[in-house]
Scaffold this motif. Sequence first.
Motif, PDB file in Angstrom:
ATOM      1  N   HIS A  99       0.669  14.041  13.142  1.00 39.00           N
ATOM      2  CA  HIS A  99       0.965  15.194  12.277  1.00 39.00           C
ATOM      3  C   HIS A  99       2.185  15.941  12.814  1.00 39.00           C
ATOM      4  CE1 HIS A  99       0.389  18.890  10.004  1.00 39.00           C
ATOM      5  NE2 HIS A  99       0.368  19.559  11.139  1.00 39.00           N
ATOM      6  N   VAL A 100       2.219  16.139  14.137  1.00 41.25           N
ATOM      7  CA  VAL A 100       3.361  16.836  14.733  1.00 41.25           C
ATOM      8  C   VAL A 100       4.650  16.053  14.482  1.00 41.25           C
ATOM      9  CG1 VAL A 100       4.395  17.480  16.953  1.00 41.25           C
ATOM     10  CG2 VAL A 100       2.032  18.124  16.432  1.00 41.25           C
ATOM     11  N   THR A 101       4.579  14.729  14.563  1.00 43.41           N
ATOM     12  CA  THR A 101       5.767  13.906  14.291  1.00 43.41           C
ATOM     13  C   THR A 101       6.225  14.103  12.845  1.00 43.41           C
ATOM     14  OG1 THR A 101       4.974  12.301  15.904  1.00 43.41           O
ATOM     15  CG2 THR A 101       6.679  11.551  14.377  1.00 43.41           C
ATOM     16  N   ASP A 102       5.283  14.147  11.923  1.00 46.09           N
ATOM     17  CA  ASP A 102       5.638  14.402  10.518  1.00 46.09           C
ATOM     18  C   ASP A 102       6.320  15.762  10.374  1.00 46.09           C
ATOM     19  OD1 ASP A 102       4.565  12.005   9.766  1.00 46.09           O
ATOM     20  OD2 ASP A 102       2.654  12.842   9.077  1.00 46.09           O
ATOM     21  N   ARG A 103       5.799  16.763  11.103  1.00 43.42           N
ATOM     22  CA  ARG A 103       6.407  18.098  11.024  1.00 43.42           C
ATOM     23  C   ARG A 103       7.831  18.079  11.609  1.00 43.42           C
ATOM     24  NH1 ARG A 103       4.739  18.865   7.144  1.00 43.42           N
ATOM     25  NH2 ARG A 103       6.052  20.708   7.185  1.00 43.42           N
ATOM     26  N   LEU A 104       8.013  17.354  12.711  1.00 44.81           N
ATOM     27  CA  LEU A 104       9.358  17.253  13.301  1.00 44.81           C
ATOM     28  C   LEU A 104      10.325  16.589  12.315  1.00 44.81           C
ATOM     29  CD1 LEU A 104       8.231  16.171  16.869  1.00 44.81           C
ATOM     30  CD2 LEU A 104       9.703  18.149  16.428  1.00 44.81           C
ATOM     31  N   ARG A 105       9.829  15.576  11.612  1.00 50.27           N
ATOM     32  CA  ARG A 105      10.683  14.888  10.630  1.00 50.27           C
ATOM     33  C   ARG A 105      11.018  15.789   9.438  1.00 50.27           C
ATOM     34  NH1 ARG A 105      10.937   9.338  11.598  1.00 50.27           N
ATOM     35  NH2 ARG A 105       9.183   8.417  12.739  1.00 50.27           N
ATOM     36  N   ALA A 106      10.190  16.810   9.210  1.00 52.25           N
ATOM     37  CA  ALA A 106      10.405  17.692   8.058  1.00 52.25           C
ATOM     38  C   ALA A 106      11.455  18.772   8.341  1.00 52.25           C
ATOM     39  CB  ALA A 106       9.080  18.360   7.666  1.00 52.25           C
ATOM     40  N   LEU A 107      11.944  18.836   9.568  1.00 48.10           N
ATOM     41  CA  LEU A 107      12.940  19.863   9.908  1.00 48.10           C
ATOM     42  C   LEU A 107      14.278  19.590   9.232  1.00 48.10           C
ATOM     43  CD1 LEU A 107      12.217  20.078  13.738  1.00 48.10           C
ATOM     44  CD2 LEU A 107      12.077  22.018  12.153  1.00 48.10           C
ATOM     45  N   ASP A 108      15.038  20.661   9.002  1.00 48.75           N
ATOM     46  CA  ASP A 108      16.417  20.490   8.545  1.00 48.75           C
ATOM     47  C   ASP A 108      17.305  20.028   9.699  1.00 48.75           C
ATOM     48  OD1 ASP A 108      15.503  21.481   6.138  1.00 48.75           O
ATOM     49  OD2 ASP A 108      16.139  23.544   6.567  1.00 48.75           O
ATOM     50  N   GLY A 114       9.231  22.808   9.592  1.00 48.80           N
ATOM     51  CA  GLY A 114       9.509  22.394   8.211  1.00 48.80           C
ATOM     52  C   GLY A 114       9.157  23.470   7.209  1.00 48.80           C
ATOM     53  N   THR A 115       8.371  24.451   7.638  1.00 46.58           N
ATOM     54  CA  THR A 115       8.052  25.581   6.755  1.00 46.58           C
ATOM     55  C   THR A 115       8.580  26.860   7.395  1.00 46.58           C
ATOM     56  OG1 THR A 115       5.829  25.629   7.740  1.00 46.58           O
ATOM     57  CG2 THR A 115       6.080  24.474   5.636  1.00 46.58           C
ATOM     58  N   THR A 174       9.560  27.255  10.504  1.00 50.94           N
ATOM     59  CA  THR A 174      10.688  26.917  11.372  1.00 50.94           C
ATOM     60  C   THR A 174      11.451  25.750  10.755  1.00 50.94           C
ATOM     61  OG1 THR A 174       9.397  27.619  13.289  1.00 50.94           O
ATOM     62  CG2 THR A 174      11.320  26.245  13.717  1.00 50.94           C
ATOM     63  N   ARG A 175      12.761  25.901  10.589  1.00 49.70           N
ATOM     64  CA  ARG A 175      13.560  24.871   9.904  1.00 49.70           C
ATOM     65  C   ARG A 175      14.477  24.105  10.845  1.00 49.70           C
ATOM     66  NH1 ARG A 175      12.275  25.549   4.372  1.00 49.70           N
ATOM     67  NH2 ARG A 175      13.513  23.651   4.293  1.00 49.70           N
ATOM     68  N   ALA A 176      14.706  24.651  12.048  1.00 49.98           N
ATOM     69  CA  ALA A 176      15.547  23.960  13.032  1.00 49.98           C
ATOM     70  C   ALA A 176      14.911  24.150  14.406  1.00 49.98           C
ATOM     71  CB  ALA A 176      16.967  24.519  13.026  1.00 49.98           C
ATOM     72  N   LEU A 177      14.948  23.104  15.226  1.00 53.16           N
ATOM     73  CA  LEU A 177      14.301  23.178  16.538  1.00 53.16           C
ATOM     74  C   LEU A 177      15.182  22.539  17.598  1.00 53.16           C
ATOM     75  CD1 LEU A 177      11.525  24.002  17.883  1.00 53.16           C
ATOM     76  CD2 LEU A 177      10.942  21.577  17.763  1.00 53.16           C
ATOM     77  N   LEU A 178      15.280  23.239  18.746  1.00 56.22           N
ATOM     78  CA  LEU A 178      15.977  22.705  19.920  1.00 56.22           C
ATOM     79  C   LEU A 178      14.912  22.369  20.960  1.00 56.22           C
ATOM     80  CD1 LEU A 178      18.198  24.295  18.367  1.00 56.22           C
ATOM     81  CD2 LEU A 178      19.101  24.998  20.588  1.00 56.22           C
ATOM     82  N   ASP A 184      13.972  33.773  12.890  1.00 56.18           N
ATOM     83  CA  ASP A 184      12.843  33.031  13.440  1.00 56.18           C
ATOM     84  C   ASP A 184      12.760  31.600  12.919  1.00 56.18           C
ATOM     85  OD1 ASP A 184      12.148  35.212  14.910  1.00 56.18           O
ATOM     86  OD2 ASP A 184      10.481  35.841  13.634  1.00 56.18           O
ATOM     87  N   ALA A 185      13.600  31.259  11.945  1.00 52.62           N
ATOM     88  CA  ALA A 185      13.571  29.894  11.407  1.00 52.62           C
ATOM     89  C   ALA A 185      14.178  28.883  12.376  1.00 52.62           C
ATOM     90  CB  ALA A 185      14.298  29.834  10.071  1.00 52.62           C
ATOM     91  N   VAL A 186      14.839  29.362  13.435  1.00 54.50           N
ATOM     92  CA  VAL A 186      15.322  28.466  14.487  1.00 54.50           C
ATOM     93  C   VAL A 186      14.423  28.637  15.706  1.00 54.50           C
ATOM     94  CG1 VAL A 186      17.237  27.878  16.027  1.00 54.50           C
ATOM     95  CG2 VAL A 186      17.689  28.515  13.646  1.00 54.50           C
ATOM     96  N   GLY A 187      13.881  27.540  16.178  1.00 55.67           N
ATOM     97  CA  GLY A 187      12.952  27.585  17.298  1.00 55.67           C
ATOM     98  C   GLY A 187      13.460  26.828  18.506  1.00 55.67           C
ATOM     99  N   VAL A 188      12.821  27.109  19.655  1.00 56.61           N
ATOM    100  CA  VAL A 188      13.137  26.436  20.913  1.00 56.61           C
ATOM    101  C   VAL A 188      11.827  25.951  21.519  1.00 56.61           C
ATOM    102  CG1 VAL A 188      14.108  26.713  23.226  1.00 56.61           C
ATOM    103  CG2 VAL A 188      15.138  27.935  21.296  1.00 56.61           C
TER     104      VAL A 188
END
Length: 666
Positions: A397-406, A375-376, A378-382, A90-94
């Motif tokens: 805030h959402v932009t900050d979360r996107l930047r926190a992704l691996d 970033g917590t 979910t670590r990767a997002l497509l 579940d750490a990879v999201g779409v």
Amino acid sequence: MTTAATHCPYCALQCAMTLRRVDGAVTVEPREFPTNRGGLCQKGWTSADLLDHPERLTGPLLHGRPVSWDEALDFVAAGITRTQQEHGRDAVGVFGGGGLTNEKAYTLGKFARIVLRTSTIDYNGRFCMSSAAAAGMRAFGLDRGLPFPLADLGTADAILLAGGNLAETMPPILRHFAAGNLIVIDPRVTATAARATLHLQNTPGTDLALANGLLHLAVAEGLLDSDYIAARTTGFEPVRATVASYWPARVERITGVPIEDMVRAVRMLGGAGRAYILTARGAEQHAKGTDTVSAFINLALALGLPGNRGGYGCVTGQGNGQGGREHGQKADQLPGYRRIDDPAARERIAGIWGVRAEDLPGPGPSAYELLDGLGTATRALLVFGSNPVVSAPRARHVTDRLRALDLLVVADLVMSETAAIADVVLPTAQWAEEDGTMTNLEGRVIRRRKLMDPPEGVRTDLDILAALGDRLGVAVLAEPEAVFAELGLASSGGAADYAGITYDRIDAETGVFWPCPDPGHPGTPRMFEENFATPDGLARFVAVEHRPPAEDVCEEYPVYLTTGRVLTQYQSGAQTRRVGRLPGELFVELHPDLAARLGVAAGEPVTVSSRRGSVTAPARVSETIRADTVFLPFHWAGVNALVNPALDPTSRMPEFKVCAVRVEKP
Ligand code: SF4
């Protein structure tokens, strides 16, 4: 010369158009079709301008560096594998989109469930029509935006439109509206409200109270259809008891709508031979959006409209807003509009996909909750077909979360604001360069037809998903017609049944309405004429109560903010802002009284701040808006940063349409 009879790439009206390519140049002409009746708006007329736009992406980028497709896809596949090994599946999201074709929406859901085996998938349609869908499901047992053809609106003696500015969002639809019968509910005198016979200019966030107040008046005026209520519905008495306390004076105090206008509206609807009640985002995008839509459905049922002498419908916004919510890219859903936690649905879909039902993931987080957990959890997002840096609530805030992704991977045709912060950018084909189907706002399945190949270096979303599937060891179909055939099989027996629809049939007919369960079935333009889709065939009233917005005005933030669209722009503006022939700039619309209090003249900068962020833009001073409210068009970055992400408990829709702000000179 090559030509293609296709449809506009933008909104849910999906106007028919003919594309012609001569010496490399593509022109657009409107095409006669039952929906647009030969019309196009400015967005459609200029839609080909992006095909050879200088800002078009023409090759994959890895951390901003041009790379080969193999290098980009290998990097993404390795990142997915590493992330899932370290943090779980579940750490990879779409994150998908309501503008994707049916084939892409289906494939994205399948890719998430059987290639990634993640429950972390949702899409931007959660931000669009989810409240209307939830209310439609609980009232009618089924959600189809308009359960009747648009042409039926032409038979109406009265139409109530709550929270929609169709004259700017989809102008050709007004060809179906006769003169002199339109009632509009909107806090602004929009272009649509200006042409209405009656405009109810309510305080933002009070649509539910207004709908309950109209039903109170319908009871008082003896306008109920008692035979219809008895024969075709259930649950009216609790609703009658609830609306009994919505006295006109109380509703006037809550909504700001004069009593005489409410009386006139309910008499127009109740006295009409045929009447329709329509909702759009203005009424739906609230933390009580599902209940608000239920209140309007209650009114429609009490007047005996659905499946009888008119109806209720939701005017869907995104290009494939209808199909996008049927085929499995939603967090809680499998194809055919099936629930992902339904054991029978899991068995059926698992069988078609060649996997075990117990291996299918369960429901995942809704769109905002998914983005909030980047970033917590979910670590990767497509990301496919979406630009959440601009379109998500609490966008900074959402932009900050996107930047926190691996790992952030974005497939898009231009460098959207979200693509600009991605690790990997995958350039995708445009609508004129691919085949597929869309389901328009009436539930009519139509064909998107290819005019030309994409430029070298650009791939379709389906090709990208298939290539990633290959690298991750699971085959995924990439050919649109084959995907559509599988989608039809998967949808068979579900609420949104496409089993009898084929590309050839769509070509031979003017689209095909779902449900269409077999090749001999004519499709279903009109629903609910005999029964509703509930177990007992009866429509359900749902008693609902008004409550204030999740964030009401106060001393520190004394003005309401509402947002919406303008004629020349579409959604996050990633496409239309790049079309030179579509003018537009961010502005703050405010009333002359508010402007005078601030000492702001037209054109001067004004800053609008909420608890989450602020934006500065030129003032557009106008009496078209209430003095207690300002309006911002949401097509530009920064606007949705102000929006309150309070969620509707049923639909998980954020409260886009009202929050509290401070307005001041910068
Ligand atoms: Fe038609 Fe909507 Fe395209 Fe305008 S944007 S041409 S209304 S489909």
